[in-house]
Design a protein around this motif. Structure first.
Motif, PDB file in Angstrom:
ATOM      1  N   PRO A   4       0.758  -1.126   0.075  1.00  0.00           N
ATOM      2  CA  PRO A   4       0.308   0.022  -0.224  1.00  0.00           C
ATOM      3  C   PRO A   4       0.754   1.022  -0.312  1.00  0.00           C
ATOM      4  CG  PRO A   4      -0.477  -1.761   1.355  1.00  0.00           C
ATOM      5  CD  PRO A   4       0.132  -1.997   1.077  1.00  0.00           C
ATOM      6  N   ALA A   5       2.111   1.431   0.378  1.00  0.00           N
ATOM      7  CA  ALA A   5       3.164   2.040   0.054  1.00  0.00           C
ATOM      8  C   ALA A   5       3.545   2.919  -0.592  1.00  0.00           C
ATOM      9  CB  ALA A   5       4.106   1.757   1.877  1.00  0.00           C
ATOM     10  N   VAL A   6       3.108   1.979  -1.918  1.00  0.00           N
ATOM     11  CA  VAL A   6       4.340   2.024  -3.233  1.00  0.00           C
ATOM     12  C   VAL A   6       3.239   2.701  -3.997  1.00  0.00           C
ATOM     13  CG1 VAL A   6       4.775   0.843  -4.669  1.00  0.00           C
ATOM     14  CG2 VAL A   6       5.839   0.165  -2.939  1.00  0.00           C
ATOM     15  N   LYS A   7       3.424   3.549  -4.337  1.00  0.00           N
ATOM     16  CA  LYS A   7       2.428   4.958  -5.812  1.00  0.00           C
ATOM     17  C   LYS A   7       3.013   3.738  -6.626  1.00  0.00           C
ATOM     18  CE  LYS A   7       4.367   8.925  -4.562  1.00  0.00           C
ATOM     19  NZ  LYS A   7       5.372  10.295  -5.199  1.00  0.00           N
ATOM     20  N   LEU A   8       2.247   3.147  -7.599  1.00  0.00           N
ATOM     21  CA  LEU A   8       2.160   2.477  -8.770  1.00  0.00           C
ATOM     22  C   LEU A   8       1.596   3.090  -9.587  1.00  0.00           C
ATOM     23  CD1 LEU A   8       2.668  -0.531 -10.481  1.00  0.00           C
ATOM     24  CD2 LEU A   8       0.028  -0.803  -9.384  1.00  0.00           C
ATOM     25  N   GLY A   9       2.308   3.437 -10.356  1.00  0.00           N
ATOM     26  CA  GLY A   9       1.916   4.487 -12.098  1.00  0.00           C
ATOM     27  C   GLY A   9       1.995   3.507 -12.946  1.00  0.00           C
ATOM     28  N   THR A  10       0.962   3.746 -13.795  1.00  0.00           N
ATOM     29  CA  THR A  10      -0.002   3.022 -15.245  1.00  0.00           C
ATOM     30  C   THR A  10      -0.365   4.101 -16.130  1.00  0.00           C
ATOM     31  OG1 THR A  10      -2.580   2.830 -14.998  1.00  0.00           O
ATOM     32  CG2 THR A  10      -0.220   1.345 -13.752  1.00  0.00           C
ATOM     33  N   GLY A  35      -7.471 -11.240  -5.094  1.00  0.00           N
ATOM     34  CA  GLY A  35      -7.636 -10.165  -4.775  1.00  0.00           C
ATOM     35  C   GLY A  35      -6.419  -9.631  -5.423  1.00  0.00           C
ATOM     36  N   ALA A  36      -5.254  -9.640  -5.548  1.00  0.00           N
ATOM     37  CA  ALA A  36      -4.838  -9.222  -6.386  1.00  0.00           C
ATOM     38  C   ALA A  36      -5.139  -7.732  -7.020  1.00  0.00           C
ATOM     39  CB  ALA A  36      -3.380  -9.466  -6.446  1.00  0.00           C
ATOM     40  N   TYR A  37      -6.212  -8.117  -8.201  1.00  0.00           N
ATOM     41  CA  TYR A  37      -7.378  -7.659  -9.594  1.00  0.00           C
ATOM     42  C   TYR A  37      -7.070  -6.336  -8.404  1.00  0.00           C
ATOM     43  CZ  TYR A  37      -9.387  -5.153 -13.106  1.00  0.00           C
ATOM     44  OH  TYR A  37      -9.985  -4.767 -13.972  1.00  0.00           O
ATOM     45  N   ALA A  38      -8.176  -6.097  -8.079  1.00  0.00           N
ATOM     46  CA  ALA A  38      -8.948  -4.847  -7.300  1.00  0.00           C
ATOM     47  C   ALA A  38      -7.979  -4.558  -6.694  1.00  0.00           C
ATOM     48  CB  ALA A  38      -9.397  -5.987  -5.668  1.00  0.00           C
ATOM     49  N   ALA A  39      -6.828  -5.293  -5.575  1.00  0.00           N
ATOM     50  CA  ALA A  39      -5.694  -4.216  -4.961  1.00  0.00           C
ATOM     51  C   ALA A  39      -5.577  -3.070  -5.946  1.00  0.00           C
ATOM     52  CB  ALA A  39      -5.335  -4.806  -4.343  1.00  0.00           C
ATOM     53  N   LEU A  40      -4.832  -3.797  -7.152  1.00  0.00           N
ATOM     54  CA  LEU A  40      -3.434  -3.089  -7.714  1.00  0.00           C
ATOM     55  C   LEU A  40      -4.228  -2.071  -8.955  1.00  0.00           C
ATOM     56  CD1 LEU A  40      -1.428  -5.813  -9.332  1.00  0.00           C
ATOM     57  CD2 LEU A  40      -1.131  -4.123  -7.805  1.00  0.00           C
ATOM     58  N   LYS A  46      -3.031   6.749 -13.009  1.00  0.00           N
ATOM     59  CA  LYS A  46      -3.379   6.274 -14.421  1.00  0.00           C
ATOM     60  C   LYS A  46      -2.852   7.814 -14.512  1.00  0.00           C
ATOM     61  CE  LYS A  46      -7.406   3.550 -13.970  1.00  0.00           C
ATOM     62  NZ  LYS A  46      -7.796   4.122 -12.887  1.00  0.00           N
ATOM     63  N   LEU A  47      -0.772   7.841 -15.420  1.00  0.00           N
ATOM     64  CA  LEU A  47      -0.212   8.944 -14.921  1.00  0.00           C
ATOM     65  C   LEU A  47       0.038   8.864 -16.713  1.00  0.00           C
ATOM     66  CD1 LEU A  47       2.015   8.701 -12.424  1.00  0.00           C
ATOM     67  CD2 LEU A  47       0.194  10.003 -12.555  1.00  0.00           C
ATOM     68  N   ASP A  68      10.776  10.843 -12.955  1.00  0.00           N
ATOM     69  CA  ASP A  68      11.923  11.891 -12.440  1.00  0.00           C
ATOM     70  C   ASP A  68      11.019  13.201 -11.299  1.00  0.00           C
ATOM     71  OD1 ASP A  68      14.493  13.392 -11.830  1.00  0.00           O
ATOM     72  OD2 ASP A  68      14.203  14.452 -13.465  1.00  0.00           O
ATOM     73  N   GLN A  69      10.027  13.253 -11.225  1.00  0.00           N
ATOM     74  CA  GLN A  69       9.354  14.129 -10.551  1.00  0.00           C
ATOM     75  C   GLN A  69       8.246  13.539  -9.085  1.00  0.00           C
ATOM     76  OE1 GLN A  69       8.228  17.530 -10.976  1.00  0.00           O
ATOM     77  NE2 GLN A  69      10.315  16.781 -12.834  1.00  0.00           N
ATOM     78  N   SER A  70       8.525  11.946  -9.040  1.00  0.00           N
ATOM     79  CA  SER A  70       8.463  11.293  -8.361  1.00  0.00           C
ATOM     80  C   SER A  70       6.641  11.322  -8.208  1.00  0.00           C
ATOM     81  CB  SER A  70       8.320  11.785  -6.650  1.00  0.00           C
ATOM     82  OG  SER A  70       9.949  11.795  -6.867  1.00  0.00           O
ATOM     83  N   GLN A  71       6.253  10.684  -9.035  1.00  0.00           N
ATOM     84  CA  GLN A  71       4.629  10.744  -9.325  1.00  0.00           C
ATOM     85  C   GLN A  71       3.896   9.303  -9.052  1.00  0.00           C
ATOM     86  OE1 GLN A  71       2.642  12.418 -12.707  1.00  0.00           O
ATOM     87  NE2 GLN A  71       4.633  13.915 -12.838  1.00  0.00           N
ATOM     88  N   ALA A  72       5.439   8.627  -9.215  1.00  0.00           N
ATOM     89  CA  ALA A  72       5.274   7.334  -9.202  1.00  0.00           C
ATOM     90  C   ALA A  72       6.355   6.844  -8.047  1.00  0.00           C
ATOM     91  CB  ALA A  72       5.317   6.025  -9.819  1.00  0.00           C
ATOM     92  N   ASP A  73       6.083   5.702  -7.568  1.00  0.00           N
ATOM     93  CA  ASP A  73       7.477   5.229  -7.122  1.00  0.00           C
ATOM     94  C   ASP A  73       7.724   3.774  -8.167  1.00  0.00           C
ATOM     95  OD1 ASP A  73       7.309   6.383  -4.766  1.00  0.00           O
ATOM     96  OD2 ASP A  73       5.792   4.610  -3.921  1.00  0.00           O
ATOM     97  N   VAL A  74       6.929   2.889  -9.135  1.00  0.00           N
ATOM     98  CA  VAL A  74       7.171   2.068  -9.884  1.00  0.00           C
ATOM     99  C   VAL A  74       6.031   2.680 -11.030  1.00  0.00           C
ATOM    100  CG1 VAL A  74       6.582  -0.281 -10.442  1.00  0.00           C
ATOM    101  CG2 VAL A  74       7.982   0.393  -7.856  1.00  0.00           C
ATOM    102  N   PHE A  75       6.641   2.142 -11.870  1.00  0.00           N
ATOM    103  CA  PHE A  75       5.877   2.626 -13.037  1.00  0.00           C
ATOM    104  C   PHE A  75       5.899   1.165 -14.252  1.00  0.00           C
ATOM    105  CE2 PHE A  75       3.944   3.960 -17.259  1.00  0.00           C
ATOM    106  CZ  PHE A  75       3.029   5.897 -16.683  1.00  0.00           C
ATOM    107  N   LEU A  76       4.744   1.227 -14.019  1.00  0.00           N
ATOM    108  CA  LEU A  76       4.325  -0.751 -15.365  1.00  0.00           C
ATOM    109  C   LEU A  76       4.211  -0.049 -16.345  1.00  0.00           C
ATOM    110  CD1 LEU A  76       3.595  -3.532 -14.786  1.00  0.00           C
ATOM    111  CD2 LEU A  76       1.969  -2.996 -14.183  1.00  0.00           C
TER     112      LEU A  76
END
Length: 143
Positions: A4-10, A35-40, A46-47, A68-76
């Motif tokens: 939950p602490a990780v900002k996931l960008g897509t 339950g992974a689908y619902a959580a993700l 949606k960046l 670079d702007q820290s809008q996400a921690d991880v970007f898929l």
């Protein structure tokens, strides 16, 4: 990605194919962990790729700028986008997703019979070792 602490960008699904692939990965994740689908789906930011997505400054790549702007921690995103972003922002790390979560696409190349000779030459050039080396640098597999 489930932390939950990780900002996931897509990218934005239905507006950008990269977003569609991300949601397909979420479906695969649900097969690995219920339950992974619902959580993700709930946490994905949606960046990019949507009509209202913020645009990077001129000369900057979208995905590199988002990270670079820290809008996400991880970007898929696609391997090609990840590799290009890392070249632009070297501190970024490209991490392949586990095989069981990978979403792939098969691409084809067809040259129409009777097409100009340049079309056949172009197809042969794409299959030649120099072009294949370029594709490999951007994360594409061999045909």
């Amino acid at each position: 990605m489930l932390n939950p602490a990780v900002k996931l960008g897509t990218s934005t699904p239905k507006a950008d194919p990269s977003g569609d692939y991300a949601w397909e990965l979420f479906r695969k994740a649900d097969q690995v962990r219920a339950g992974a689908y619902a959580a993700l789906d709930a946490k994905a930011l949606k960046l990019t790729g949507g009509p209202d997505s913020p645009k990077p400054p001129a000369g900057q790549g979208t995905y590199a700028w988002v990270m670079d702007q820290s809008q996400a921690d991880v970007f898929l995103t696609y391997c090609t986008n990840a590799v290009a972003s890392q070249k632009e922002v070297p501190r970024l790390k490209v991490v392949p997703v586990p095989v069981e979560l990978q979403v792939g696409a098969s691409y084809g190349l067809t040259v129409r019979q009777g097409a100009p000779a340049q079309a056949e030459a172009f197809a042969k050039a794409l299959l030649a070792p120099p072009a294949q080396a370029t594709f490999a640098r951007y994360g594409f597999g061999k045909p």
